[in-house]
Write a protein that holds these residues in place. Structure first.
Motif, PDB file in Angstrom:
ATOM      1  N   PHE A  64       0.306  -1.576   0.147  1.00  0.00           N
ATOM      2  CA  PHE A  64       0.292  -0.189  -0.325  1.00  0.00           C
ATOM      3  C   PHE A  64       0.704   1.756  -0.456  1.00  0.00           C
ATOM      4  CE2 PHE A  64      -2.049   3.272   2.128  1.00  0.00           C
ATOM      5  CZ  PHE A  64      -3.222   3.116   1.690  1.00  0.00           C
ATOM      6  N   SER A  65       2.294   0.874   0.230  1.00  0.00           N
ATOM      7  CA  SER A  65       2.642   2.840   0.709  1.00  0.00           C
ATOM      8  C   SER A  65       4.085   2.246  -0.303  1.00  0.00           C
ATOM      9  CB  SER A  65       3.103   2.471   2.054  1.00  0.00           C
ATOM     10  OG  SER A  65       2.558   2.602   3.475  1.00  0.00           O
ATOM     11  N   ARG A  66       4.056   1.806  -1.399  1.00  0.00           N
ATOM     12  CA  ARG A  66       5.127   1.116  -2.647  1.00  0.00           C
ATOM     13  C   ARG A  66       6.188   2.439  -2.879  1.00  0.00           C
ATOM     14  NH1 ARG A  66       0.379  -0.079  -4.575  1.00  0.00           N
ATOM     15  NH2 ARG A  66       0.353   0.460  -6.642  1.00  0.00           N
ATOM     16  N   HIS A  67       4.450   3.856  -2.774  1.00  0.00           N
ATOM     17  CA  HIS A  67       5.224   4.925  -2.938  1.00  0.00           C
ATOM     18  C   HIS A  67       5.816   5.958  -2.720  1.00  0.00           C
ATOM     19  CE1 HIS A  67       2.980   3.797  -7.420  1.00  0.00           C
ATOM     20  NE2 HIS A  67       1.907   3.728  -6.949  1.00  0.00           N
ATOM     21  N   PHE A  68       6.181   5.404  -1.661  1.00  0.00           N
ATOM     22  CA  PHE A  68       6.613   5.827  -0.472  1.00  0.00           C
ATOM     23  C   PHE A  68       7.804   5.428   0.564  1.00  0.00           C
ATOM     24  CE2 PHE A  68       2.263   7.269  -0.592  1.00  0.00           C
ATOM     25  CZ  PHE A  68       1.859   8.446  -0.574  1.00  0.00           C
ATOM     26  N   PRO A  69       8.633   6.262   0.564  1.00  0.00           N
ATOM     27  CA  PRO A  69      10.004   5.808   1.616  1.00  0.00           C
ATOM     28  C   PRO A  69       9.184   4.606   2.441  1.00  0.00           C
ATOM     29  CG  PRO A  69      10.424   8.731   1.569  1.00  0.00           C
ATOM     30  CD  PRO A  69       8.638   7.626   1.143  1.00  0.00           C
ATOM     31  N   LEU A  70      10.557   3.797   2.995  1.00  0.00           N
ATOM     32  CA  LEU A  70       9.710   2.381   3.324  1.00  0.00           C
ATOM     33  C   LEU A  70       9.429   3.089   5.342  1.00  0.00           C
ATOM     34  CD1 LEU A  70       9.313  -0.358   4.384  1.00  0.00           C
ATOM     35  CD2 LEU A  70      12.537  -0.428   4.698  1.00  0.00           C
ATOM     36  N   LEU A  71      10.602   3.980   5.684  1.00  0.00           N
ATOM     37  CA  LEU A  71       9.817   4.526   6.513  1.00  0.00           C
ATOM     38  C   LEU A  71       8.041   4.853   7.262  1.00  0.00           C
ATOM     39  CD1 LEU A  71      10.395   6.120   9.956  1.00  0.00           C
ATOM     40  CD2 LEU A  71      10.584   7.936   8.612  1.00  0.00           C
ATOM     41  N   ILE A  72       7.974   5.587   5.984  1.00  0.00           N
ATOM     42  CA  ILE A  72       5.655   5.392   6.066  1.00  0.00           C
ATOM     43  C   ILE A  72       5.417   4.200   6.420  1.00  0.00           C
ATOM     44  CG2 ILE A  72       4.482   6.554   4.993  1.00  0.00           C
ATOM     45  CD1 ILE A  72       6.025   8.460   6.235  1.00  0.00           C
ATOM     46  N   ALA A  73       5.933   2.754   5.562  1.00  0.00           N
ATOM     47  CA  ALA A  73       5.197   1.904   5.136  1.00  0.00           C
ATOM     48  C   ALA A  73       5.320   1.293   6.770  1.00  0.00           C
ATOM     49  CB  ALA A  73       5.904   1.006   4.450  1.00  0.00           C
ATOM     50  N   GLU A  74       6.646   1.729   7.543  1.00  0.00           N
ATOM     51  CA  GLU A  74       6.888   1.247   8.641  1.00  0.00           C
ATOM     52  C   GLU A  74       6.185   2.002   9.694  1.00  0.00           C
ATOM     53  OE1 GLU A  74      11.149   2.085   8.935  1.00  0.00           O
ATOM     54  OE2 GLU A  74      11.054  -0.251   8.360  1.00  0.00           O
ATOM     55  N   ARG A  75       6.088   2.819  10.122  1.00  0.00           N
ATOM     56  CA  ARG A  75       5.249   3.648  10.566  1.00  0.00           C
ATOM     57  C   ARG A  75       3.162   3.421  10.122  1.00  0.00           C
ATOM     58  NH1 ARG A  75       7.968   9.577  12.028  1.00  0.00           N
ATOM     59  NH2 ARG A  75       9.948   8.495  12.430  1.00  0.00           N
ATOM     60  N   ARG A  76       2.887   3.655   8.676  1.00  0.00           N
ATOM     61  CA  ARG A  76       1.849   3.167   8.947  1.00  0.00           C
ATOM     62  C   ARG A  76       1.422   1.413   9.711  1.00  0.00           C
ATOM     63  NH1 ARG A  76       1.095   4.430   2.883  1.00  0.00           N
ATOM     64  NH2 ARG A  76      -0.162   6.715   2.964  1.00  0.00           N
ATOM     65  N   PHE A  77       2.649   0.302   9.619  1.00  0.00           N
ATOM     66  CA  PHE A  77       2.498  -0.743  10.534  1.00  0.00           C
ATOM     67  C   PHE A  77       2.001  -0.779  12.045  1.00  0.00           C
ATOM     68  CE2 PHE A  77       3.972  -4.997  11.728  1.00  0.00           C
ATOM     69  CZ  PHE A  77       3.449  -6.055  11.343  1.00  0.00           C
ATOM     70  N   HIS A  78       2.527  -0.086  12.818  1.00  0.00           N
ATOM     71  CA  HIS A  78       3.040   0.483  14.092  1.00  0.00           C
ATOM     72  C   HIS A  78       1.522   1.857  13.856  1.00  0.00           C
ATOM     73  CE1 HIS A  78       5.929  -2.587  14.120  1.00  0.00           C
ATOM     74  NE2 HIS A  78       6.747  -1.958  13.631  1.00  0.00           N
ATOM     75  N   ALA A  79       0.958   1.883  13.492  1.00  0.00           N
ATOM     76  CA  ALA A  79      -0.050   2.801  13.809  1.00  0.00           C
ATOM     77  C   ALA A  79      -0.888   2.881  14.899  1.00  0.00           C
ATOM     78  CB  ALA A  79      -0.640   3.791  12.600  1.00  0.00           C
ATOM     79  N   LEU A  80      -2.115   3.092  16.341  1.00  0.00           N
ATOM     80  CA  LEU A  80      -2.320   2.583  16.944  1.00  0.00           C
ATOM     81  C   LEU A  80      -3.886   2.056  15.865  1.00  0.00           C
ATOM     82  CD1 LEU A  80      -2.372   5.342  19.059  1.00  0.00           C
ATOM     83  CD2 LEU A  80      -1.272   3.517  19.464  1.00  0.00           C
ATOM     84  N   ALA A  81      -3.981   2.761  15.153  1.00  0.00           N
ATOM     85  CA  ALA A  81      -4.950   1.899  13.957  1.00  0.00           C
ATOM     86  C   ALA A  81      -4.587   0.645  13.844  1.00  0.00           C
ATOM     87  CB  ALA A  81      -5.749   3.174  12.680  1.00  0.00           C
ATOM     88  N   ASN A  82      -3.188  -0.041  13.397  1.00  0.00           N
ATOM     89  CA  ASN A  82      -3.281  -1.061  13.083  1.00  0.00           C
ATOM     90  C   ASN A  82      -2.695  -1.997  14.175  1.00  0.00           C
ATOM     91  OD1 ASN A  82      -3.438  -2.571  10.457  1.00  0.00           O
ATOM     92  ND2 ASN A  82      -0.742  -2.674  10.937  1.00  0.00           N
ATOM     93  N   ILE A  83      -3.144  -1.496  15.415  1.00  0.00           N
ATOM     94  CA  ILE A  83      -3.083  -2.684  16.422  1.00  0.00           C
ATOM     95  C   ILE A  83      -4.220  -2.449  17.524  1.00  0.00           C
ATOM     96  CG2 ILE A  83      -1.232  -2.656  18.612  1.00  0.00           C
ATOM     97  CD1 ILE A  83       0.415  -2.591  17.020  1.00  0.00           C
ATOM     98  N   VAL A  84      -3.873  -3.839  17.475  1.00  0.00           N
ATOM     99  CA  VAL A  84      -4.813  -4.856  18.483  1.00  0.00           C
ATOM    100  C   VAL A  84      -5.006  -5.669  19.600  1.00  0.00           C
ATOM    101  CG1 VAL A  84      -5.778  -6.410  16.944  1.00  0.00           C
ATOM    102  CG2 VAL A  84      -7.174  -5.787  18.352  1.00  0.00           C
ATOM    103  N   LEU A  85      -5.235  -5.712  20.728  1.00  0.00           N
ATOM    104  CA  LEU A  85      -4.901  -6.859  21.119  1.00  0.00           C
ATOM    105  C   LEU A  85      -5.533  -8.047  21.349  1.00  0.00           C
ATOM    106  CD1 LEU A  85      -4.193  -4.980  24.667  1.00  0.00           C
ATOM    107  CD2 LEU A  85      -2.548  -6.589  23.466  1.00  0.00           C
ATOM    108  N   LEU A  86      -5.635  -9.578  21.520  1.00  0.00           N
ATOM    109  CA  LEU A  86      -6.047 -10.530  21.096  1.00  0.00           C
ATOM    110  C   LEU A  86      -5.608 -12.081  21.853  1.00  0.00           C
ATOM    111  CD1 LEU A  86      -6.289 -10.207  17.047  1.00  0.00           C
ATOM    112  CD2 LEU A  86      -8.241  -9.478  18.094  1.00  0.00           C
TER     113      LEU A  86
END
Length: 199
Positions: A64-86
């Protein structure tokens, strides 16, 4: 947050209406399992087994983040909206079967951060992120998201968190304008070093 329950437990099975029958059956089974755990006094054991899960997998976020620097993908991956406790069973069901949809897991994540037990972890997150030592990379979207949840869902005051963060952004912009990269907080340099910024 480890004192809470599996995030899927707080979803109402009657909504959203677009849930598939298979998904509704899985969620009912999951709630029944936790109800039995509580009946047999195993709730504390279940809480101790909670796992941090990601709503969107790393390959999906990276693509999804391929057109941006890798840093953006890393931050999207660890965003609060992408975290859930299961619980491990829910984690396995989500990652391994595809029977629970992404929209359902996003809803579970949002509800999780709005629960009362999320108040202190969100405050700690904001304080740690904003006042972090030089090497820490501040994720501005996460800062704003955490502040929004705290004010909207927890009626918490966040100005004393955000004022120093906003000052850091102003200082960084002034450093860019003066072409003084060394004046930028080390935790912000990765963002301002991206191609669209001139250091």
């Amino acid at each position: 947050m480890r004192i809470t329950d599996c995030a899927l437990l707080h979803l109402q099975l009657s909504e959203p209406a677009e849930w598939s029958n298979d998904e509704a059956r899985i969620l009912r089974w999951h709630k029944d399992k936790h109800r039995l755990d509580a009946h047999w006094g195993l709730s504390d054991l279940g809480r101790s087994r909670l796992q941090i899960a990601h709503v969107q997998s790393w390959p999906v976020i990276k693509e999804f983040s391929r057109h941006f620097p890798l840093l953006i993908a890393e931050r999207r991956f660890h965003a609060l909206a992408n975290i859930v406790l299961l619980c491990p069973e829910a984690h396995d069901l989500y990652d391994g079967t595809g029977l629970i949809g992404t929209s359902t897991m996003l809803a579970a994540s949002a509800l999780m951060w709005e629960r009362p037990e999320a108040l202190d972890p969100l405050k700690i997150f904001l304080q740690t992120t904003i006042n972090a030592p030089g090497g820490h990379q501040t994720e501005n979207t996460n800062v704003l998201h955490a502040a929004d949840i705290l004010t909207r869902a927890h009626s918490a005051e966040v100005d004393h968190f955000l004022d120093p963060w906003e000052q850091r952004l102003r200082d960084a912009q002034r450093a860019i304008d003066r072409d003084e990269a060394t004046s930028i907080h080390p935790g912000d340099r990765a963002i301002f070093a991206m191609p669209r910024f001139k250091l």
